[in-house]
Design a protein around this motif. Structure first.
Motif, PDB file in Angstrom:
ATOM      1  N   PRO A  89      49.895 -41.698 121.811  1.00 12.18           N
ATOM      2  CA  PRO A  89      49.090 -40.509 121.516  1.00 12.18           C
ATOM      3  C   PRO A  89      47.653 -40.800 121.119  1.00 12.18           C
ATOM      4  N   SER A  90      47.348 -42.012 120.655  1.00 11.98           N
ATOM      5  CA  SER A  90      45.966 -42.307 120.280  1.00 11.98           C
ATOM      6  C   SER A  90      45.033 -42.294 121.490  1.00 11.98           C
ATOM      7  N   CYS A 138      50.814 -36.429 124.135  1.00  5.21           N
ATOM      8  CA  CYS A 138      50.944 -35.828 122.804  1.00  5.21           C
ATOM      9  C   CYS A 138      52.418 -35.663 122.444  1.00  5.21           C
ATOM     10  N   PRO A 139      52.739 -35.687 121.157  1.00  8.34           N
ATOM     11  CA  PRO A 139      54.131 -35.491 120.734  1.00  8.34           C
ATOM     12  C   PRO A 139      54.534 -34.027 120.806  1.00  8.34           C
ATOM     13  N   CYS A 143      49.218 -34.250 127.201  1.00 17.41           N
ATOM     14  CA  CYS A 143      48.657 -33.244 126.293  1.00 17.41           C
ATOM     15  C   CYS A 143      48.248 -31.991 127.063  1.00 17.41           C
ATOM     16  N   GLU A 144      48.067 -30.923 126.323  1.00 17.27           N
ATOM     17  CA  GLU A 144      47.563 -29.698 126.930  1.00 17.27           C
ATOM     18  C   GLU A 144      46.198 -29.989 127.558  1.00 17.27           C
ATOM     19  N   ASN A 202      44.887 -39.869 123.506  1.00 25.30           N
ATOM     20  CA  ASN A 202      44.609 -38.449 123.753  1.00 25.30           C
ATOM     21  C   ASN A 202      44.990 -38.020 125.164  1.00 25.30           C
ATOM     22  N   LYS A 217      45.878 -31.985 130.036  1.00 22.97           N
ATOM     23  CA  LYS A 217      46.048 -33.238 130.773  1.00 22.97           C
ATOM     24  C   LYS A 217      47.160 -33.063 131.803  1.00 22.97           C
ATOM     25  N   ASN A 262      38.073 -41.159 123.997  1.00 21.30           N
ATOM     26  CA  ASN A 262      39.390 -41.305 124.611  1.00 21.30           C
ATOM     27  C   ASN A 262      39.570 -42.687 125.219  1.00 21.30           C
ATOM     28  N   VAL A 313      57.288 -37.320 123.987  1.00 16.60           N
ATOM     29  CA  VAL A 313      55.854 -37.316 124.257  1.00 16.60           C
ATOM     30  C   VAL A 313      55.670 -36.999 125.734  1.00 16.60           C
TER      31      VAL A 313
END
Length: 477
Positions: free
Chosen positions: A339-340, A345-346, A362-363, A342, A365, A411, A359
């Motif tokens: 998650p680092s 995401c969890p 992410c929204e 970006n 992505k 990122n 995971v």
């Protein structure tokens, strides 16, 4: 007097004291410990399988062929055919899948093994990307909770279940490896023809056989919920910062601990500790000259025979070994899809009767962003090694433009500090290398559409110890 013609504007007056505040901390794409001692960490030998290759060397596989039915799976060849394959690998006449395309992918898996909860769930998943043409290797850790579509029409599930489900249905190491390779190909967009799996009981036994290993513990942590194998927990386990000597049991506990408070309680930290155990075992075995001691050699081979399985043939393993040796590959890039970045995401989703932690992208992505992470792994790894600090100013007065560029750089793991700028707008983004940072420069050029300038931006009081690259945003990013 400043060279105004290079930029075509009156120089702004900007000093270090003008910096409003530092940007967020550097995104940790790599092992945090490696950031402190990159050279030491980069000696890690291709995690699981290449540990065997580099420790035991080519000669071992003549002996390993005699126990080939346990180690080498998915290969319908006789003992003498495997010996012939070994000779061919040593002579260079064996070609690896992907070698002609410039990249060989090997999926490295670690499981708990019998006697552990979920013995065939993959605690560790690392994609090793070998680039013989440029003499480099990248190791990319894949989170065990990544959401995928499992083979066999099983629907969605965690990626660490693929190997276990394949083994449960076929009772075959090679078939289980195919299931794991399938889901990794799904998320990476790359062909993954090879796999190797080791259970950690094998490493525990091997560590005891060589008299223990020495590991540098980066930070003190305590695990209050380490399973005892009997549906309960051991007494709290504390690992104290500093250089520690571990026997096999303690080393395995260090590698598998996942319930500590703080950063060491994550699966991502655990995958990095597992790599430290592998590196320490490699160093210990190398220091003991196992190759020249037939008794020690046979002891270790006997351990690996019961705990190490791969679809790579003896000849192919020797080919990998020779490629690594001939190209002088002694520095490896190590990254983590976590998650680092970006990118992922969890979250939670219902799996069966529970809401499972997972995971996923992410929204905003997409799976393509994840594939690009693997595609650009070598560039990202090199850039992180440079550890560049970027000062960025905005001539556009566009909050959106700055935020977009800021996100792209952070990122990618760069440390970004915002500096004020009050002069006229640039028609194009420009950057200047205070210190030579070729990977960072290439990334900024390609990502922001920036042009490099050869003279320092006027008006900046530059301290080479505090900044590596200066970026001034212009009309296009």
């Amino acid at each position: 007097m400043h060279n105004q013609d290079n930029f075509g504007h009156k120089p702004p007056v900007v000093t270090v004291s003008d910096i409003a505040k530092p940007g967020p901390r550097k995104i940790s794409l790599l092992n945090p410990a490696s950031a402190k001692r990159p050279k030491r960490f980069l000696k890690t030998a291709l995690a699981l399988i290449v540990l065997v290759i580099l420790i035991l060397g080519g000669f071992v596989f003549f002996r390993a062929s005699s126990i080939s039915s346990k180690i080498f799976v998915g290969q319908k060849t006789t003992f003498f055919q495997k010996l012939r394959d070994t000779f061919r690998g040593g002579s260079g006449s064996v070609k690896l899948i992907g070698e002609d395309m410039g990249q060989i992918n090997v999926l490295l898996l670690g499981i708990g093994g019998e006697g552990h909860d979920g013995p065939y769930l993959t605690d560790t998943m690392i994609l090793a990307q070998i680039r013989p043409d440029i003499g480099e290797v990248a190791l990319i850790s894949i989170p065990r909770d990544y959401l995928v579509t499992l083979p066999g029409k099983l629907g969605q599930g965690k990626i660490n279940a693929a190997f276990a489900e394949g083994f449960a249905r076929h009772k075959d190491w090679d078939e289980a490896g195919k299931w794991a390779r399938t889901v990794v190909e799904q998320i990476t967009g790359q062909t993954v023809p090879y796999f190797a799996v080791v259970d950690f009981k094998g490493f525990e036994a091997a560590i005891d056989r060589v008299g223990g290993i020495d590991i540098q513990v980066e930070r003190t942590f305590t695990d209050y919920q380490y399973p005892d194998g009997k549906e309960g927990y051991l007494a709290p386990l504390t690992f104290t910062e500093g250089l520690r000597h571990f026997d096999g049991t303690k080393a395995l506990q260090f590698a598998r601990s996942r319930h500590a408070a703080g950063p060491e309680g994550s699966d991502f930290a655990r995958s990095q500790r597992q790599q430290k155990v592998i590196e320490a075992l490699k160093q210990k075995v190398t220091s003991m000259d196992v190759i020249t001691d037939p008794r020690k050699l046979n002891d270790l081979l006997g351990i690996f025979a019961d705990h190490f399985h791969t679809n790579i043939s003896p000849g192919e393993i020797l080919r990998i070994y020779n490629l690594v040796k001939d190209k002088g590959i002694d520095s490896f890039l190590s990254l983590s899809l976590d998650p680092s970045t970006n990118i992922i995401c969890p979250g939670t989703i219902p799996i069966g009767e529970i809401n499972a932690y997972i995971v996923s992208p992410c929204e905003g992505k997409t799976p393509q962003d994840v594939q690009n992470f693997f595609k650009n792994s070598f560039a990202l790894g090199k850039m992180y090694e440079e550890k560049s600090v970027v000062w960025m100013a905005d001539s556009t007065k566009s909050k959106t433009a700055y935020e977009t560029a800021d996100e792209k750089l952070k990122n990618a793991g760069l440390t970004v500090w915002e500096v004020p700028y009050t002069d006229k707008t640039f028609t194009q983004t420009v950057f200047y290398q205070v210190n030579p940072k070729p990977a960072t420069a290439e990334f900024i050029k390609n990502t922001l559409g920036a042009a490099e300038v050869s003279l320092p931006p006027p008006g900046f009081k530059i301290d080479k110890n505090k900044v590596d690259v200066i970026v001034i945003l212009g009309g296009t990013q």
